[in-house]
Every structure is written in C-alpha cells, then in structure tokens.
Design an enzyme around this catalytic site. Sequence first.
Site, PDB file in Angstrom:
ATOM      1  N   LYS A   1      -2.167  -2.895   7.868  1.00  0.00           N
ATOM      2  CA  LYS A   1      -3.318  -2.376   8.605  1.00  0.00           C
ATOM      3  C   LYS A   1      -3.466  -3.095   9.935  1.00  0.00           C
ATOM      4  O   LYS A   1      -3.281  -4.302  10.026  1.00  0.00           O
ATOM      5  CB  LYS A   1      -4.597  -2.564   7.777  1.00  0.00           C
ATOM      6  CG  LYS A   1      -4.730  -1.613   6.601  1.00  0.00           C
ATOM      7  CD  LYS A   1      -6.073  -1.809   5.929  1.00  0.00           C
ATOM      8  CE  LYS A   1      -6.291  -0.807   4.805  1.00  0.00           C
ATOM      9  NZ  LYS A   1      -7.605  -1.002   4.147  1.00  0.00           N
TER      10      LYS A   1
ATOM     11  N   ARG B   1      -1.086  -1.205  -6.964  1.00  0.00           N
ATOM     12  CA  ARG B   1      -1.313  -2.401  -6.138  1.00  0.00           C
ATOM     13  C   ARG B   1      -2.328  -3.326  -6.818  1.00  0.00           C
ATOM     14  O   ARG B   1      -2.154  -4.544  -6.836  1.00  0.00           O
ATOM     15  CB  ARG B   1      -1.801  -1.966  -4.757  1.00  0.00           C
ATOM     16  CG  ARG B   1      -2.131  -3.101  -3.795  1.00  0.00           C
ATOM     17  CD  ARG B   1      -2.405  -2.511  -2.417  1.00  0.00           C
ATOM     18  NE  ARG B   1      -3.234  -3.358  -1.588  1.00  0.00           N
ATOM     19  CZ  ARG B   1      -2.787  -4.314  -0.788  1.00  0.00           C
ATOM     20  NH1 ARG B   1      -1.490  -4.571  -0.736  1.00  0.00           N
ATOM     21  NH2 ARG B   1      -3.616  -5.022  -0.042  1.00  0.00           N
TER      22      ARG B   1
ATOM     23  N   TYR C   1      -9.288 -10.009  -7.778  1.00  0.00           N
ATOM     24  CA  TYR C   1      -8.249 -10.007  -8.805  1.00  0.00           C
ATOM     25  C   TYR C   1      -8.442 -11.121  -9.827  1.00  0.00           C
ATOM     26  O   TYR C   1      -7.911 -11.043 -10.930  1.00  0.00           O
ATOM     27  CB  TYR C   1      -6.868 -10.088  -8.150  1.00  0.00           C
ATOM     28  CG  TYR C   1      -6.565  -8.852  -7.340  1.00  0.00           C
ATOM     29  CD1 TYR C   1      -6.389  -7.626  -7.963  1.00  0.00           C
ATOM     30  CD2 TYR C   1      -6.512  -8.899  -5.952  1.00  0.00           C
ATOM     31  CE1 TYR C   1      -6.152  -6.478  -7.228  1.00  0.00           C
ATOM     32  CE2 TYR C   1      -6.269  -7.755  -5.209  1.00  0.00           C
ATOM     33  CZ  TYR C   1      -6.095  -6.552  -5.854  1.00  0.00           C
ATOM     34  OH  TYR C   1      -5.872  -5.416  -5.126  1.00  0.00           O
TER      35      TYR C   1
ATOM     36  N   HIS D   1      -4.687  -9.148   2.819  1.00  0.00           N
ATOM     37  CA  HIS D   1      -6.148  -9.077   2.876  1.00  0.00           C
ATOM     38  C   HIS D   1      -6.666  -9.938   4.024  1.00  0.00           C
ATOM     39  O   HIS D   1      -6.221 -11.072   4.203  1.00  0.00           O
ATOM     40  CB  HIS D   1      -6.764  -9.566   1.563  1.00  0.00           C
ATOM     41  CG  HIS D   1      -6.483  -8.678   0.402  1.00  0.00           C
ATOM     42  ND1 HIS D   1      -6.350  -9.139  -0.895  1.00  0.00           N
ATOM     43  CD2 HIS D   1      -6.297  -7.333   0.331  1.00  0.00           C
ATOM     44  CE1 HIS D   1      -6.106  -8.131  -1.705  1.00  0.00           C
ATOM     45  NE2 HIS D   1      -6.063  -7.024  -0.989  1.00  0.00           N
TER      46      HIS D   1
ATOM     47  N   ARG E   1       0.849  -1.187   0.000  1.00  0.00           N
ATOM     48  CA  ARG E   1       0.000   0.000   0.000  1.00  0.00           C
ATOM     49  C   ARG E   1       0.889   1.243   0.000  1.00  0.00           C
ATOM     50  O   ARG E   1       2.073   1.170   0.312  1.00  0.00           O
ATOM     51  CB  ARG E   1      -0.915   0.007   1.224  1.00  0.00           C
ATOM     52  CG  ARG E   1      -1.871  -1.189   1.280  1.00  0.00           C
ATOM     53  CD  ARG E   1      -2.745  -1.134   2.521  1.00  0.00           C
ATOM     54  NE  ARG E   1      -3.683  -2.253   2.572  1.00  0.00           N
ATOM     55  CZ  ARG E   1      -3.439  -3.420   3.154  1.00  0.00           C
ATOM     56  NH1 ARG E   1      -2.266  -3.618   3.755  1.00  0.00           N
ATOM     57  NH2 ARG E   1      -4.331  -4.386   3.156  1.00  0.00           N
TER      58      ARG E   1
ATOM     59  N   HIS F   1      -3.209   3.415  -5.577  1.00  0.00           N
ATOM     60  CA  HIS F   1      -3.685   2.053  -5.327  1.00  0.00           C
ATOM     61  C   HIS F   1      -3.829   1.249  -6.616  1.00  0.00           C
ATOM     62  O   HIS F   1      -3.896   0.017  -6.576  1.00  0.00           O
ATOM     63  CB  HIS F   1      -5.025   2.105  -4.589  1.00  0.00           C
ATOM     64  CG  HIS F   1      -5.205   0.978  -3.612  1.00  0.00           C
ATOM     65  ND1 HIS F   1      -4.467   0.870  -2.451  1.00  0.00           N
ATOM     66  CD2 HIS F   1      -6.028  -0.107  -3.633  1.00  0.00           C
ATOM     67  CE1 HIS F   1      -4.836  -0.220  -1.796  1.00  0.00           C
ATOM     68  NE2 HIS F   1      -5.776  -0.834  -2.490  1.00  0.00           N
TER      69      HIS F   1
END
Length: 363
Positions: A220, A284, A316, A307, A196, A281
């Site tokens: 995160k 990414r 994806y 994730h 990120r 983003h």
Amino acid sequence: MSVREDPNNPGCFIIDCRPDGYKGKRLRVSFEGTRQAAEEWERSAMRRHVNVGLDRARTIAGIWPSWITYYRANRAARTADDATDCWRHLKERFGRLQPKVLTRQLVEGYKQERIKQGVKPRTVNKELSYLSSMLTWAAENDLCDPIPFSLPKFPAKMTKPPKPRPLIPQQLTDILDALEPKYRLIYLLMADAGLRRNEAMQLTREQVEFETGVIFVAGKGSKERIVPITTDRLMAELITRKKVKGWLTVNPTTKKPYLTIRKALLRAAKKAGIEKHLYHHLLRHSFGTVATVAGYDLSALQSIMGHSSPATTGIYQHLAGEYLRVQGRKLNNMVVDSRPGSIVDSRPHGVMDSDTKDDEIIK
C-alpha cells in the site's frame, strides 16, 4: 406544482413546478427514483427557491464524470472501481439532484432503503463516504456550493466488522491441495507469506530473489517491504516459474493478472469439505495467526505484513489466543469422550486393560 408518474419512463416521475415563484420559469423534470424522493426533491426546491435548471453540470450526476476522472488519477484502480460500483446505487436516488437541494431526510431515506434491500450498514456508510468525497471535491473546484451539513451515517458500533476466524494449518493445506494448479501460487503467497490479494496476483519474477530467499513486495502506498519465503512448498512453486518474465501468474485469456479468483477458492473449499465463510484476506489473517503462535516477534511480523501501526499487528495476538483456546478444547473433548461408556472408550464399566490390571496387582 405536481408529481406524477412518467408514462414513457417506468420508475420515473415528472416534477412540474416553478421554483422562482408563479412568475418564474416553469420547470418540468423527469426524476428517477421513488415518489417519496421526488416529492421531497420538489419541496426542497420550492422551499429554498433555488435554480434547479436542467444543466447537468450542476446536478450530482453531472459532477460525477469529472470527479471519477480525478479520483482514478489519484487513487488505486481497485478503489476507483469500488467507487464506480457504489455510484450505481447512489445515482438512482441522488443523480438528478443538485447538491443544494440535498437534505438529511433524503440521505436518511436512502439509508433505510438500502437496509431494506439487505445491504449492511458498513456498506451503506462506504457509499455515503464516496458521495461526501465527491461533493467536497466539487465545492473545492467551484462546481457547486458546499452542502451545509455532514451526510448522516450509521454509528460505528453498527459497522464494526466481525472478528476474523482464521483457518488452522490443516485446513489451509486441504484448500491448497484442492486448488486448481493455475491459482495455487497466488493462494500460497497469501497463506504462507501473508501477501494481500493484489500483491499476490501482480507479483513479478523480478520481485523474487531466489539466492536470499526473499520477496520484495510493493504494498500500500507504494511502500516496499521484504518478505521471507517461509515454506518449502512456496519455494517449490516459485521455482517452477523461475524462468518466467514479468507477472508470475496471468489469466491465459487476457495474458494479464487475474481480476478476481474468489470462485476458485470457494470451489477448493467445497472440494476439501470445509464449510466456512471464506474470503481472500482470511488467508492473510491465518498467516498472521499461525506466525504469532509459532513465536514470531511482533515487530518482525509487522514488517513482513506491511502494517503501518503495531496495533494492527497486535490483533493477531488476540486471534492466536483464540486459536490456542480452540485447540485446547480438543484435549478437553478427548478427556470427556474417554469416560467409561463413551464412543472413544467403549469398554464396559469396571473392565481394565492389561496395563491397568498389572498396576493394580503391584499395588
């Protein structure tokens, strides 16, 4: 009761009323906003007979400093900065109001006003989410009474973000080659390792292990994940900073990580001749798509990208399918363009090349 323009403050209106009746205390307030909002505020105050005194601790603007202090202590700095940016717009309409006089009509008016300003419904919903969070926190901490309704927002179908359109490998290479050298590592980490933006900008030398070829990323929620150094060009760029201590990329002026570098991306895209809506983003997204096309296992890709849900990584697979369809169309275009008389095949109709003639003779 009256609402009139404030001659000393352009854009403000003086509200003159007695909320507690004609024997009650007279109240004069300078209200910042539109006349319609000022009149609605006055009607709400009179209808509910609430005490709308000038104590700022009871207004939404008075609650804001305490809430943002709490919010900064419990949320990421970037999220708190985003809330502060949204407050600039919320303050104009709601800052002088008490939570008790907030009505659905006022919120709906704010929504329509922001849409007229060209703001997307998704952004308006985000602003109202911050306002709702602040009022909920204030009620829990006895700074105001709970509002008796949920703030009306735009429906989900109006706020669904557009499907990302990832860059193809050649476009990524063109952009990376056109970047100014000081930004190259940050964008390589996003494009070739799926980091990120903030993860890439704040990466330190201690997080890179050259012996095993991996990067330890604090993502995160302070969750650490292991990301392999996937390309030679990324490894080569990291090696140039092998002796660096602390952050791998810093702003030469502040000696701290960059806060924003999007203009560098736009300059590189323009130089590379890529006319496409670009944002950090997207690099990414492009990594996730190319990795899926290359055959990455879904669970491995989920771990690399950090994730929490496999459903997020599954996006994806759909993007990869679209990517392959776009590439497949190129073959179709070649077939179409190679018809007699086309740009690719400009031979006169009926004229064969030497190999074709030989085949015909053999037959």
